[in-house]
Scaffold this active site. Structure first.
Site, PDB file in Angstrom:
ATOM      1  N   LYS A 163      22.255 -38.976 113.479  1.00  0.00           N
ATOM      2  CA  LYS A 163      20.852 -39.027 113.442  1.00  0.00           C
ATOM      3  C   LYS A 163      20.202 -37.749 113.434  1.00  0.00           C
ATOM      4  O   LYS A 163      21.249 -36.468 113.618  1.00  0.00           O
ATOM      5  CB  LYS A 163      20.389 -39.751 114.595  1.00  0.00           C
ATOM      6  CG  LYS A 163      20.969 -41.289 114.626  1.00  0.00           C
ATOM      7  CD  LYS A 163      20.528 -42.162 115.789  1.00  0.00           C
ATOM      8  CE  LYS A 163      20.726 -43.549 115.605  1.00  0.00           C
ATOM      9  NZ  LYS A 163      20.220 -44.072 116.607  1.00  0.00           N
ATOM     10  N   TYR A 219      14.658 -49.959 110.771  1.00  0.00           N
ATOM     11  CA  TYR A 219      14.694 -50.418 112.043  1.00  0.00           C
ATOM     12  C   TYR A 219      13.692 -51.733 112.311  1.00  0.00           C
ATOM     13  O   TYR A 219      13.054 -51.860 113.481  1.00  0.00           O
ATOM     14  CB  TYR A 219      14.391 -49.522 113.136  1.00  0.00           C
ATOM     15  CG  TYR A 219      15.648 -48.706 113.339  1.00  0.00           C
ATOM     16  CD1 TYR A 219      16.799 -49.134 114.020  1.00  0.00           C
ATOM     17  CD2 TYR A 219      15.581 -47.394 112.989  1.00  0.00           C
ATOM     18  CE1 TYR A 219      17.717 -48.553 114.158  1.00  0.00           C
ATOM     19  CE2 TYR A 219      16.417 -46.403 113.445  1.00  0.00           C
ATOM     20  CZ  TYR A 219      17.943 -47.180 113.742  1.00  0.00           C
ATOM     21  OH  TYR A 219      19.000 -46.328 113.867  1.00  0.00           O
ATOM     22  N   ASN A 236      20.530 -40.966 120.285  1.00  0.00           N
ATOM     23  CA  ASN A 236      21.862 -41.049 120.650  1.00  0.00           C
ATOM     24  C   ASN A 236      23.016 -40.810 119.484  1.00  0.00           C
ATOM     25  O   ASN A 236      23.854 -41.595 119.347  1.00  0.00           O
ATOM     26  CB  ASN A 236      21.961 -42.574 121.230  1.00  0.00           C
ATOM     27  CG  ASN A 236      21.496 -43.606 120.099  1.00  0.00           C
ATOM     28  OD1 ASN A 236      21.199 -43.161 119.037  1.00  0.00           O
ATOM     29  ND2 ASN A 236      21.506 -44.907 120.434  1.00  0.00           N
ATOM     30  N   HIS A 273      24.323 -43.761 114.411  1.00  0.00           N
ATOM     31  CA  HIS A 273      24.091 -45.358 114.008  1.00  0.00           C
ATOM     32  C   HIS A 273      25.590 -45.867 113.499  1.00  0.00           C
ATOM     33  O   HIS A 273      26.396 -45.195 112.887  1.00  0.00           O
ATOM     34  CB  HIS A 273      23.239 -45.688 112.942  1.00  0.00           C
ATOM     35  CG  HIS A 273      23.184 -46.992 112.436  1.00  0.00           C
ATOM     36  ND1 HIS A 273      22.593 -47.887 113.062  1.00  0.00           N
ATOM     37  CD2 HIS A 273      23.794 -47.450 111.357  1.00  0.00           C
ATOM     38  CE1 HIS A 273      22.667 -49.145 112.458  1.00  0.00           C
ATOM     39  NE2 HIS A 273      23.375 -48.839 111.200  1.00  0.00           N
ATOM     40  N   GLU A 282      22.896 -51.863 104.593  1.00  0.00           N
ATOM     41  CA  GLU A 282      22.513 -50.463 104.803  1.00  0.00           C
ATOM     42  C   GLU A 282      23.291 -49.548 103.833  1.00  0.00           C
ATOM     43  O   GLU A 282      22.590 -48.588 103.430  1.00  0.00           O
ATOM     44  CB  GLU A 282      22.947 -50.400 106.333  1.00  0.00           C
ATOM     45  CG  GLU A 282      22.023 -51.228 107.170  1.00  0.00           C
ATOM     46  CD  GLU A 282      22.732 -51.233 108.592  1.00  0.00           C
ATOM     47  OE1 GLU A 282      21.947 -51.868 109.510  1.00  0.00           O
ATOM     48  OE2 GLU A 282      23.651 -50.588 108.829  1.00  0.00           O
TER      49      GLU A 282
HETATM   50  P1  ADP Z   1      22.077 -49.716 118.473  1.00  0.00           P
HETATM   51  O1  ADP Z   1      21.977 -48.172 117.737  1.00  0.00           O
HETATM   52  O2  ADP Z   1      23.462 -49.346 119.363  1.00  0.00           O
HETATM   53  O3  ADP Z   1      22.753 -50.615 117.406  1.00  0.00           O
HETATM   54  P2  ADP Z   1      19.784 -50.918 118.945  1.00  0.00           P
HETATM   55  O4  ADP Z   1      20.097 -51.371 117.560  1.00  0.00           O
HETATM   56  O5  ADP Z   1      19.525 -51.733 120.143  1.00  0.00           O
HETATM   57  O6  ADP Z   1      21.262 -50.035 119.294  1.00  0.00           O
HETATM   58  O7  ADP Z   1      18.559 -49.902 118.799  1.00  0.00           O
HETATM   59  C1  ADP Z   1      18.507 -49.333 117.807  1.00  0.00           C
HETATM   60  C2  ADP Z   1      18.226 -47.693 118.143  1.00  0.00           C
HETATM   61  O8  ADP Z   1      16.931 -47.819 118.763  1.00  0.00           O
HETATM   62  C3  ADP Z   1      19.055 -47.479 119.082  1.00  0.00           C
HETATM   63  O9  ADP Z   1      20.380 -46.589 118.672  1.00  0.00           O
HETATM   64  C4  ADP Z   1      18.229 -46.082 119.671  1.00  0.00           C
HETATM   65  O10 ADP Z   1      18.113 -44.741 119.078  1.00  0.00           O
HETATM   66  C5  ADP Z   1      16.813 -46.806 119.887  1.00  0.00           C
HETATM   67  N1  ADP Z   1      16.630 -47.602 121.130  1.00  0.00           N
HETATM   68  C6  ADP Z   1      17.186 -48.632 121.466  1.00  0.00           C
HETATM   69  N2  ADP Z   1      16.978 -48.840 122.786  1.00  0.00           N
HETATM   70  C7  ADP Z   1      16.187 -48.212 123.181  1.00  0.00           C
HETATM   71  C8  ADP Z   1      15.320 -47.914 124.380  1.00  0.00           C
HETATM   72  N3  ADP Z   1      15.464 -48.909 125.550  1.00  0.00           N
HETATM   73  N4  ADP Z   1      14.571 -46.924 124.337  1.00  0.00           N
HETATM   74  C9  ADP Z   1      14.311 -46.146 123.466  1.00  0.00           C
HETATM   75  N5  ADP Z   1      15.212 -46.163 122.247  1.00  0.00           N
HETATM   76  C10 ADP Z   1      15.945 -47.063 122.123  1.00  0.00           C
HETATM   77 MG    MG Z   2      21.448 -52.082 116.261  1.00  0.00          MG
END
Ligand code: ADP
Ligand code: MG
Length: 139
Positions: A11, A51, A114, A117, A128
């Site tokens: 990212k 997303y 974070n 992905h 994807e």
């Molecule tokens: P992952 O990437 O672990 O699969 P999710 O699919 O739940 O997680 O969420 C997609 C992305 O959205 C996350 O990687 C993160 O960048 C963002 N995200 C998820 N939950 C939150 C939150 N509570 N607050 C802010 N950003 C979030």
């Molecule tokens: Mg996810």
């Protein structure tokens, strides 16, 4: 059905902080083979589309703005049990909850920024990966 491939994005925070090399090192050291890779910048439409499942969540707009902030590195990775093993390698969405040694524990700043992905299913890995790469870009 392809079960040995997953899709990843390094990212914008990873690119900004110069963490692309160290993260790729972790990925290959864990046994993943890179079969496609490039740097791209998502449009807002791309990020919203990617997303879309989160469009009603309170963090959606911030997530989209974050993902378009700068270039990302996209890649298709190959390994036995790729989807599950890569999710284990990256760790929990929130780096505060991610296990020691995981990529998010090492490189993520927050639950939103974070670092990486990882696809959550074989089906999504294929969708994807196909979104970003044509057949002749995958080796
Ligand atoms: P992952 O990437 O672990 O699969 P999710 O699919 O739940 O997680 O969420 C997609 C992305 O959205 C996350 O990687 C993160 O960048 C963002 N995200 C998820 N939950 C939150 C939150 N509570 N607050 C802010 N950003 C979030
Ligand atoms: Mg996810």
């Amino acid at each position: 059905m392809i079960t040995n491939r997953t899709f990843t994005m390094l990212k914008p925070d990873s690119v900004e902080k110069g963490n692309v090399g160290p993260i790729i090192e972790k990925i290959t050291a864990a046994g993943f083979k890179i079969i496609a890779m490039k740097m791209v910048r998502l449009s807002r439409a791309d990020a919203k589309d990617f997303y879309a499942i989160h469009k009603d969540r309170p963090f959606f707009n911030d997530l989209v703005e974050f993902m378009v902030r700068g270039p990302i590195v996209v890649a298709i990775l190959e390994k036995e049990n790729a989807v599950e093993d890569f999710r284990a390698l990256i760790g929990a969405t929130n780096p505060a909850e991610a296990a020691e040694g995981t990529i998010r524990k090492l490189f993520a700043t927050s639950i939103s920024e974070n670092a990486v992905h990882g696809s959550d299913s074989n089906e999504n890995a294929l969708i994807e990966g196909s979104y970003h790469f044509s057949g002749r870009e995958v080796f």
